[in-house]
Motif scaffolding. Sequence first.
Motif, PDB file in Angstrom:
ATOM      1  N   GLY A 193       0.830  -1.195   0.000  1.00 13.98           N
ATOM      2  CA  GLY A 193       0.000   0.000   0.000  1.00 13.98           C
ATOM      3  C   GLY A 193       0.865   1.245   0.000  1.00 13.98           C
ATOM      4  O   GLY A 193       2.060   1.195   0.307  1.00 13.98           O
ATOM      5  N   LYS A 196      -1.370   8.022  -1.452  1.00 19.07           N
ATOM      6  CA  LYS A 196      -1.566   8.626  -2.770  1.00 19.07           C
ATOM      7  C   LYS A 196      -1.705  10.142  -2.684  1.00 19.07           C
ATOM      8  O   LYS A 196      -1.412  10.855  -3.641  1.00 19.07           O
ATOM      9  CB  LYS A 196      -2.816   8.049  -3.442  1.00 19.07           C
ATOM     10  N   THR A 218      -5.154  10.177   1.540  1.00 14.22           N
ATOM     11  CA  THR A 218      -5.696   9.114   0.697  1.00 14.22           C
ATOM     12  C   THR A 218      -4.689   7.980   0.623  1.00 14.22           C
ATOM     13  O   THR A 218      -3.529   8.192   0.266  1.00 14.22           O
ATOM     14  CB  THR A 218      -6.020   9.621  -0.720  1.00 14.22           C
ATOM     15  N   GLU A 220      -3.876   3.990  -0.741  1.00 21.23           N
ATOM     16  CA  GLU A 220      -4.240   2.949  -1.713  1.00 21.23           C
ATOM     17  C   GLU A 220      -3.702   1.604  -1.260  1.00 21.23           C
ATOM     18  O   GLU A 220      -2.518   1.461  -0.957  1.00 21.23           O
ATOM     19  CB  GLU A 220      -3.686   3.280  -3.096  1.00 21.23           C
ATOM     20  N   ASN A 221      -4.582   0.616  -1.204  1.00 19.13           N
ATOM     21  CA  ASN A 221      -4.203  -0.759  -0.895  1.00 19.13           C
ATOM     22  C   ASN A 221      -4.043  -1.512  -2.207  1.00 19.13           C
ATOM     23  O   ASN A 221      -5.011  -1.749  -2.926  1.00 19.13           O
ATOM     24  CB  ASN A 221      -5.271  -1.413  -0.023  1.00 19.13           C
ATOM     25  N   LYS A 222      -2.818  -1.912  -2.522  1.00 16.14           N
ATOM     26  CA  LYS A 222      -2.522  -2.609  -3.773  1.00 16.14           C
ATOM     27  C   LYS A 222      -2.384  -4.114  -3.586  1.00 16.14           C
ATOM     28  O   LYS A 222      -2.077  -4.823  -4.549  1.00 16.14           O
ATOM     29  CB  LYS A 222      -1.226  -2.054  -4.379  1.00 16.14           C
ATOM     30  N   ASP A 256      -7.197  -3.611  -3.215  1.00 15.09           N
ATOM     31  CA  ASP A 256      -7.436  -3.022  -4.538  1.00 15.09           C
ATOM     32  C   ASP A 256      -8.416  -1.852  -4.466  1.00 15.09           C
ATOM     33  O   ASP A 256      -9.346  -1.747  -5.252  1.00 15.09           O
ATOM     34  CB  ASP A 256      -7.964  -4.097  -5.499  1.00 15.09           C
ATOM     35  N   SER A 257      -8.200  -0.973  -3.491  1.00 22.56           N
ATOM     36  CA  SER A 257      -9.113   0.159  -3.333  1.00 22.56           C
ATOM     37  C   SER A 257      -8.384   1.349  -2.728  1.00 22.56           C
ATOM     38  O   SER A 257      -7.304   1.226  -2.146  1.00 22.56           O
ATOM     39  CB  SER A 257     -10.309  -0.215  -2.453  1.00 22.56           C
ATOM     40  N   LEU A 258      -9.004   2.518  -2.865  1.00 22.81           N
ATOM     41  CA  LEU A 258      -8.544   3.760  -2.259  1.00 22.81           C
ATOM     42  C   LEU A 258      -9.521   4.153  -1.159  1.00 22.81           C
ATOM     43  O   LEU A 258     -10.731   3.967  -1.284  1.00 22.81           O
ATOM     44  CB  LEU A 258      -8.489   4.891  -3.291  1.00 22.81           C
ATOM     45  N   THR A 260     -10.037   7.604   1.655  1.00 18.94           N
ATOM     46  CA  THR A 260      -9.561   8.895   2.123  1.00 18.94           C
ATOM     47  C   THR A 260     -10.018   9.146   3.550  1.00 18.94           C
ATOM     48  O   THR A 260     -11.173   8.907   3.894  1.00 18.94           O
ATOM     49  CB  THR A 260     -10.073  10.023   1.212  1.00 18.94           C
TER      50      THR A 260
END
Length: 285
Positions: A193, A196, A218, A220-222, A256-258, A260
């Motif tokens: 992650g 962002k 914000t 991001e989880n990758k 797989d999401s952002l 904030t």
Amino acid sequence: MREKIKNFELQNPSTSFIVQSKKKSLNIWLIVIVIFLGSLFPVVASAQYDHIQNAFVVSPAKHEISLSPGESVIRNIYITNKFNYDADFIINVEDISSSNVPDEVVKYYGTGLGPYSIRNYIIVENDHIRVLAGETKVVPMMISLPAKIKLGGLYGGVFVSLVKKLGVNGTNISSRVGSLIFLRVKGLTEEQGEVKRFDLTGGAKILWTRSPVDWQVTFENKGNVYLNPYGLIEIKNWNGQVIDRLPIEPWFVFPDSLRTRLLAWNNLPLFGYFTATLVLNHGYS
């Protein structure tokens, strides 16, 4: 370590606050520093509900569980009736995931299956229960994984709905409360992650005349398992002295999401030149 730079300045005793984009002249620095602190802080729901009246409480609010393929576990959910009358409740299991709708944290799938479905692996003994006024009842649930299952995260919840009677023959379901389940299937998982965005809210140029100053982070989880980022925003004056620390409590981010996080800084000085540093743990070792 990753840095992102913005500027802001408190220009006079009237507490004017000006923010400009990086493409224009900038007056104060916002530095994003991501530090890998290691351990994960789980969110634990409080068990004290004495102050709640005329409602019902489902606890804990969140279960964090790790199981190997083929393993099972039993966890308890507690339903407390704070009404002054006996109440009937319906219990169901539902998948959840991140939502693409602004201001909606979680997407609920009803009787459908989510992308990280756990619904078919959860067994609740009763789908209907009566709880007397002032009583707390225990609802055991068993989570049982098959021997062959994809590694990563599975997400859902056990939801409790109040049943109200309408007239002689009618009924109505209202006031749904859930206990969320975040399950990690043990094995080789991808934990990745990054931050962002770390910025002041409100656009390229905004004038502040009073508190609060609003920050946004914000993340991001990758990876393929949920993360619990947490940390703080550290604010220093022109000579490097720390004048305030704004804590960031853990918040879950689905794979797989952002997501904030908005934070308000209420301790606005009268004027000056300041640096804000984001120190964020990604929520994994």
